[in-house]
Design a protein around this motif. Structure first.
Motif, short mmCIF file in Angstrom:
data_model
loop_
_atom_site.label_atom_id
_atom_site.label_comp_id
_atom_site.label_asym_id
_atom_site.label_seq_id
_atom_site.Cartn_x
_atom_site.Cartn_y
_atom_site.Cartn_z
N GLY A 153 106.69 18.61 103.35
CA GLY A 153 106.39 19.94 103.92
C GLY A 153 107.65 20.77 104.09
O GLY A 153 107.61 22.00 104.00
N THR A 156 108.61 22.58 100.78
CA THR A 156 107.69 23.71 100.54
C THR A 156 108.04 24.87 101.47
O THR A 156 108.09 26.04 101.03
N PRO A 294 101.28 22.56 98.57
CA PRO A 294 102.56 21.85 98.66
C PRO A 294 103.26 21.78 97.31
O PRO A 294 102.60 21.64 96.27
#
Ligand code: F6P
Length: 363
Positions: A153, A156, A294
């Motif tokens: 995460g 991203t 993602p």
């Protein structure tokens, strides 16, 4: 059939669905296990009747490309400090971890995989101490867990912030403006630091380095000659001026934390009051950094962390959290993982490289 309960807790993060699919697929490949998700972290299993979702092959097919989490999440209802609303509107906080441990057992779950950040892993530790066979999977876009080199995460979020930063550079240049972009990063400035290097910011302001408005203004003035020039600033939501405090609104009712946001506007006002000649604009990215698809890197990290978590269930490595360390997936005690926070070290090679490529930290 053995039953595994899976939860996603705290703020969502691109890659959560890929972890769910990774666990489910690994369990199917192995055989002998069923995987169930508790809706909205542990709230689902605490409910009567429980709100659970079977993470079957069909249910998890293709979800790795989707942001968010199909079993939903929450940062309300921490079982260690569960808020109960009283008749007079105030909240009484109670500890429901023992009740939760019993409910998990009574529903026939042999083990739990809890996917979440610092706060969620504290819950994992409390449940482990109450006899629950639990495995942690780290999650945070802030990359602020010290027990793992990376969390899915984060890449991203940095890419989203960098894409936005690039757009703000062309408009700042066209108007000879100063544009301040605020990114997430409550206590750790990793997103801002990475974005500043990737985007080539003139100024990067982090929670770890309180900024001097005079220094910031000095850098801006150095970029302007006869009204020409421009500057792009990236600032963490948790940044603050020297001697100042963070900008946000107090936690309300059963909210888990202070809602940060607005330091970019504060900085804009500070610059205007300090006589900054250039026009200043501010943009707050907010939750856009946590949404959407993602990146491939995060899908891979998340999928492999899911597989690792399942393997840890099979080998009985309970009370441990999956960790990505030195390019390998490994396990660390949850108690250790929650004891140290991953702040940006001011001597970190990225801080040094940023300074050497002309980024000012306003210090
Ligand atoms: O911890 C991750 C994070 O994205 C922080 O950077 C941010 O302060 C917080 O979550 C926001 O939380 P919420 O979704 O509750 O507003």
């Amino acid at each position: 059939m053995k039953k595994i309960l899976v939860t996603t807790g705290g703020g969502d993060c691109p890659g959560l669905n890929a972890v769910l699919r990774g666990i489910s697929r690994a369990a199917l490949t192995h055989g002998g296990y069923e995987v169930w998700g508790s809706m909205e972290a542990f709230n689902g299993i605490l409910k009567e009747p429980s709100e659970l979702l079977k993470l079957s092959k069909k249910r998890t097919a293709g979800i790795h490309v989707r942001g968010g989490t199909i079993i939903r999440t929450t940062n309300k209802g921490n079982p260690m400090a569960y808020p109960i609303k009283q008749k007079d509107g105030t909240f009484k906080v109670i500890d429901r971890t023992l009740e939760l441990a019993e409910k998990i057992k009574n529903e026939g779950f042999d083990s739990v995989i809890n996917i979440g950040g610092d706060g969620s892993q504290k819950i994992s530790q409390a449940l482990f101490e109450r006899g629950v066979h639990i495995i942690g999977v780290p999650k945070t876009i802030d990359n602020d867990l010290s027990a793992t080199d990376r969390t899915f995460g984060f890449a991203t979020a940095v890419q989203i912030a960098t894409d936005c930063f690039d757009k703000l550079v062309t408009t700042a240049e066209s108007h000879h403006r100063v544009i301040i972009m605020e990114v997430m990063g409550r206590d750790a400035g990793w997103i801002a630091l990475h974005t500043a290097i990737a985007g080539g910011a003139e100024i990067c302001l982090l929670p770890e380095i309180p900024y001097s408005i005079d220094k910031v203004l000095g850098v801006i003035n150095g970029r302007y000659t006869k009204g020409r020039g421009f500057a792009n600033i990236v600032i963490s939501e948790g940044a603050r001026p020297i001697g100042g405090t963070v900008v946000g609104s107090e936690a309300q009712d059963d909210d888990a934390h202070v809602k940060l946001g607005g330091v970019a506007n504060l900085l804009r006002h500070q610059l205007e009051s300090a006589g900054c000649e250039a026009q200043v604009r501010s943009t707050i990215l907010g939750h856009i950094q946590r949404g959407g698809t993602p990146m491939a890197y995060d899908r891979i990290l998340a999928t492999t962390m899911g597989v690792k978590a399942f393997e840890m269930v099979v080998s009985g490595q309970f009370g441990q959290m999956v960790s990505f360390r030195n390019n390998k997936l490994t396990a660390v005690p949850i108690s250790k993982a929650i004891s140290e926070y991953n702040y940006v070290d001011t001597d970190h090679y990225l801080v040094q490289a940023a300074r050497k490529t002309g980024v000012s930290f306003g210090d």
